[in-house]
Scaffold this motif. Structure first.
Motif, PDB file in Angstrom:
ATOM      1  N   ASP A 332       0.756  -0.990  -0.087  1.00 10.18           N
ATOM      2  CA  ASP A 332      -0.038  -0.033   0.086  1.00 10.18           C
ATOM      3  C   ASP A 332       0.883   1.217  -0.009  1.00 10.18           C
ATOM      4  N   ALA A 336       0.573   4.428  -2.314  1.00 12.34           N
ATOM      5  CA  ALA A 336       0.456   5.817  -1.771  1.00 12.34           C
ATOM      6  C   ALA A 336       1.514   6.844  -2.226  1.00 12.34           C
ATOM      7  N   MET A 340      -1.304   7.578  -5.598  1.00 10.58           N
ATOM      8  CA  MET A 340      -2.701   7.041  -5.053  1.00 10.58           C
ATOM      9  C   MET A 340      -3.636   6.952  -6.319  1.00 10.58           C
ATOM     10  N   TRP A 343      -5.454   3.876  -7.062  1.00 10.29           N
ATOM     11  CA  TRP A 343      -6.732   3.729  -6.067  1.00 10.29           C
ATOM     12  C   TRP A 343      -7.761   4.438  -6.459  1.00 10.29           C
ATOM     13  N   ASP A 394      -8.502   5.041   0.145  1.00  9.68           N
ATOM     14  CA  ASP A 394      -7.936   3.957   0.788  1.00  9.68           C
ATOM     15  C   ASP A 394      -8.751   2.754   0.580  1.00  9.68           C
ATOM     16  N   SER A 397      -7.084  -0.209  -1.157  1.00  7.70           N
ATOM     17  CA  SER A 397      -6.057  -0.678  -0.314  1.00  7.70           C
ATOM     18  C   SER A 397      -6.220  -2.063  -0.125  1.00  7.70           C
ATOM     19  N   GLU A 398      -4.865  -2.796  -0.050  1.00  6.84           N
ATOM     20  CA  GLU A 398      -5.089  -4.225   0.564  1.00  6.84           C
ATOM     21  C   GLU A 398      -5.273  -4.306   1.870  1.00  6.84           C
ATOM     22  N   TYR A 414      -1.818   7.022   4.555  1.00  2.36           N
ATOM     23  CA  TYR A 414      -1.463   6.807   3.109  1.00  2.36           C
ATOM     24  C   TYR A 414      -1.357   8.261   2.818  1.00  2.36           C
TER      25      TYR A 414
END
Length: 750
Positions: A332, A336, A340, A343, A394, A397-398, A414
């Protein structure tokens, strides 16, 4: 009087079910006993992983005999009516009594029920309780038909008094009630007998079982905090986890373990969440560095090596769990630090609602609204827009895929890694607040702007697709969102027009709804047109004004009756009014908890500017304080009397008395004094209202109480002289006008 002890001993009961099961056992048994005619002095229920227990004190030894009289049909009634009555009473015709009543003779049944021994009643009630116990999930085992949460092994059911203890005869699917139980599964597995609750609890403790959940929790917390303190550390408090762990063990043994250095640099919240969710471990923090450096776990057994083997196994499993978390964290961080974009673009694949588009679409709306709100809350518009753009990033995100409860918090980490300012990063976390009525509220301007935009978009979106709360159903938590907006506005003293915010958002939803059906040039024209209409604020007038601007344009929008833009211009203001009414209802609930009556709020909602909640509440608070005084309370009566007389006269005469009273026609001193008082009040109220100084305005209004009372005492309004009567009615009109300039007092009750 006797004491009753019940224990239902089984395989392990899930921790989440124990507390409710104990309450259910107490309620079902006590309700059944009372219904059957027994009384008791006190009751207490308990739960451990392997047992439910109930103790009753001061139980009566038998139920009282009952004599019940029931009125039946008349002696002249059809045979079928009599037969039905006999069936319901269980009697024969010759057992009935015939009595004279006003309308003739009637059959009466006298049913005498003898008292029953407590043991018989207990056996009946307990069997019914066991067979109908409300477990969320239950199972059958072996060849029996009985259902229980886990296989039920034994039942204690004993009545004890000064003479000794007796077993209540009971057999449920081959499980006979007795007076024996067992202690800890491994440390004290042998059966033993008990004679009373005190004996039961004491012997359980000797057999390595702590019966009371709160005592187990206290032991865990005491041992954990002491072990942490001895190492200069502190336990991260988590009452929910403590209650859960206390229900996982019968004999708590607290152990302190270490966390490998590989994981100490990860965010403490990640360590805490991973250990709590997967292992039920308590986090141990270093107060100097704020890092999570150790963990506390609770075993259910004492071992010869003081838990070393247990800790070694736990640490091995924990290493694997935290390795996964570290992998997510590092992956992540890579995204970031790259900005990002992966994402934010990925939000296009995340559906928010099938009628409201993706999370990407939603973020675009929130960005636009946050930029508009920013100046109102004192935030930089670019910062608010940037914060809104990354606020939901986020979600892709994982880490959030693994731990959804960390959304927002990880967004903050992040955002900082991506180079965002502290204010922008904080908004990624704080914009979700408040989630409940007692949650902390953001106060930083950027966070407030994004939080308001987020919640307003949710509300306007679901209003636009007609998915409103109905009755007790609120699947999208819109009431909670509205309360969040109210608290954000009032706490931060935000001055904004909700109407304009609603209009802007509803227009965005309208534009989105036609994106797929309209060409880009036409869509651009529509957007420009709608935004111009929105900027005017008053839709009907703005619609005509904007229409004229396109008279000479090469590309003209379709403004005709029934056109899409015509429909929007009609729909949006109506939907905004509807949503504002919903906010006013939520505000009434919110202010009621602060002691402000609903009629006071209604009186203020009826005034201009009611979409500015800060202004509305200031007015309501000032009015509420005024009505607590004698002058304020009595003024309402004077106002209502003036308004009633005036309204009746206007209806009778067919005219409106608002021309203005003239002092030269005043005949009585009280009349002249009221003229002077109204002039003085008007001189104070008008500038105070202009300055939004409601307290001063309300005080000046309350000072009219005395002159108004004196006027009605000394003066007859409906005088014989027409000019005098008209003048006095115009004077009452001044009272009405001045009072209604502060609040709509006609809506005040009493």
């Amino acid at each position: 009087m006797a004491d009753l002890l019940i224990e239902l001993f089984s395989e392990e009961i899930p921790a989440r079910m124990q507390a409710k099961a104990a309450k259910d056992l107490q309620k079902l048994v006590t309700d059944g006993l009372v219904e059957a005619g027994l009384t008791y002095a006190g009751a207490a229920a308990f739960a451990t992983p392997r047992r439910l227990a109930l103790s009753l004190e001061g139980l009566t030894s038998e139920s009282k005999a009952v004599r019940e009289e029931r009125k039946g049909p008349a002696t002249t009634a059809p045979d079928k009516a009599l037969e039905g009555f006999l069936r319901s009473t269980g009697l024969t015709k010759d057992q009935l009594e015939i009595r004279d009543v006003k309308k003739g003779q009637v059959y009466f049944a006298v049913v005498e029920k003898p008292g029953r021994l407590a043991a018989d009643i207990i056996a009946e009630v307990l069997e019914k309780t066991v067979r109908n116990f409300p477990w969320p999930k239950s199972m059958r085992w072996g060849e029996g038909a009985l259902k229980w949460v886990r296989p039920l092994h034994s039942i204690i059911c004993i009545l004890s008094d000064e003479a000794g203890a007796e077993i209540v005869p009971l057999d449920i699917d081959g499980i006979k009630a007795g007076n024996q139980t067992r202690g800890h599964r491994f440390m004290a597995p042998d059966a033993f007998s008990v004679a009373s609750f005190e004996d039961y609890e004491a012997k359980l403790k000797r057999a390595k079982v702590v019966l009371r959940a709160e005592e187990r929790a206290e032991l865990i917390w005491h041992d954990a905090t002491n072990q942490a303190f001895a190492q200069g550390l502190e336990i991260v408090e988590d009452r929910g986890l403590l209650a859960e762990v206390a229900n996982l063990v019968e004999w708590p043994v607290t152990l302190m373990g270490t966390i490998a250095d590989d994981f100490l640099e990860m965010p403490p919240e990640v360590l805490q969440t991973s250990m709590k969710d997967h292992q039920k471990f308590f986090s141990v923090r270093n107060p100097k560095t704020n890092r999570i450096e150790r963990f506390a776990t609770v075993a259910n057994i004492e071992t010869k090596d003081d838990g070393a083997t247990i800790l070694a196994g736990n640490q091995k499993v924990l290493f694997a769990r935290l390795s996964d978390a570290k992998f997510f964290w590092e992956n992540d961080l890579r995204v970031a630090k790259a900005g990002m974009t992966e994402w934010t673009e990925g939000l296009k694949a995340v559906t928010f609602h099938n009628k409201l588009g993706s999370q990407f679409d939603r973020v675009e709306r929130i960005v636009a609204l946050a930029r508009e709100i920013a100046p109102v809350v004192g935030a930089n518009a670019d910062d608010a827009a940037e914060a809104a753009r990354i606020a939901k990033a986020d979600l892709r995100s994982e880490m959030i895929y693994e731990f959804p409860e960390l959304q927002g918090l990880m967004g903050r980490y992040y955002a900082k890694s991506a180079g965002a300012s502290d204010a922008v990063a904080a908004a990624a976390q704080e914009h979700y607040s408040p989630l409940g009525p007692s949650d902390d509220l953001p106060t930083a301007p950027v966070s407030v702007a994004v939080a308001l935009a987020d919640k307003l978009d949710t509300l306007t979106g679901f209003w636009a697709i007609d998915e409103k709360p109905t009755g007790s159903k609120d699947p999208f938590a819109l009431r909670r969102s509205a309360l969040g907006v109210i608290r954000l506005i009032l706490t931060n003293n935000v001055r904004m027009s909700l109407d304009k915010a609603f209009d802007a958002e509803f227009l965005r939803h309208e534009i989105r709804s036609v994106n797929s059906d309209v060409s880009e040039p036409d869509l651009h024209t529509m957007e420009e047109t709608l935004r111009e209409i929105a900027e005017h604020g008053i839709f009907k007038l703005a619609f005509l004004t904007v229409q004229k601007r396109f008279d000479d344009a090469e590309v003209k929008p379709d403004f005709s009756e029934g056109s899409w833009i015509d429909g929007v211009a009609k729909r949006v203001p109506d939907t905004s009014v509807n949503l504002l009414s919903f906010f006013h209802d939520r505000l009434k609930v919110f202010l009621k908890d602060q002691g402000i009556r609903h009629d006071i709020i209604d009186a203020c909602i009826a005034m201009p500017g009611n979409d500015d909640l800060t202004l509305l509440v200031k007015r309501a608070q000032a009015l509420a304080e005024t009505l607590k005084t004698d002058d304020g309370e009595n003024l309402i009566q004077g106002f209502k009397r003036a308004n009633n007389i005036l309204t009746q006269a206007e209806e009778k005469d067919g005219v409106e008395y608002s021309y203005g009273a003239d002092l030269k026609y005043a005949e009585h001193d009280s009349e002249k004094a009221l003229f002077a008082a109204l002039d003085a009040a008007d001189a104070k109220i008008a500038p105070a209202m202009q300055a939004e100084d409601f307290s001063t305005a309300m005080t000046a209004m309350a000072e009219l109480r005395g002159p108004i009372d004196a006027f009605f005492t000394d003066v007859q309004v409906n005088a014989d002289a027409t000019i005098v009567r008209r003048n006095r009615l115009n004077l009452l009109s001044r009272i009405r006008t001045i009072c209604l300039s502060v609040a709509d007092l006609t809506l005040i009750e009493g």
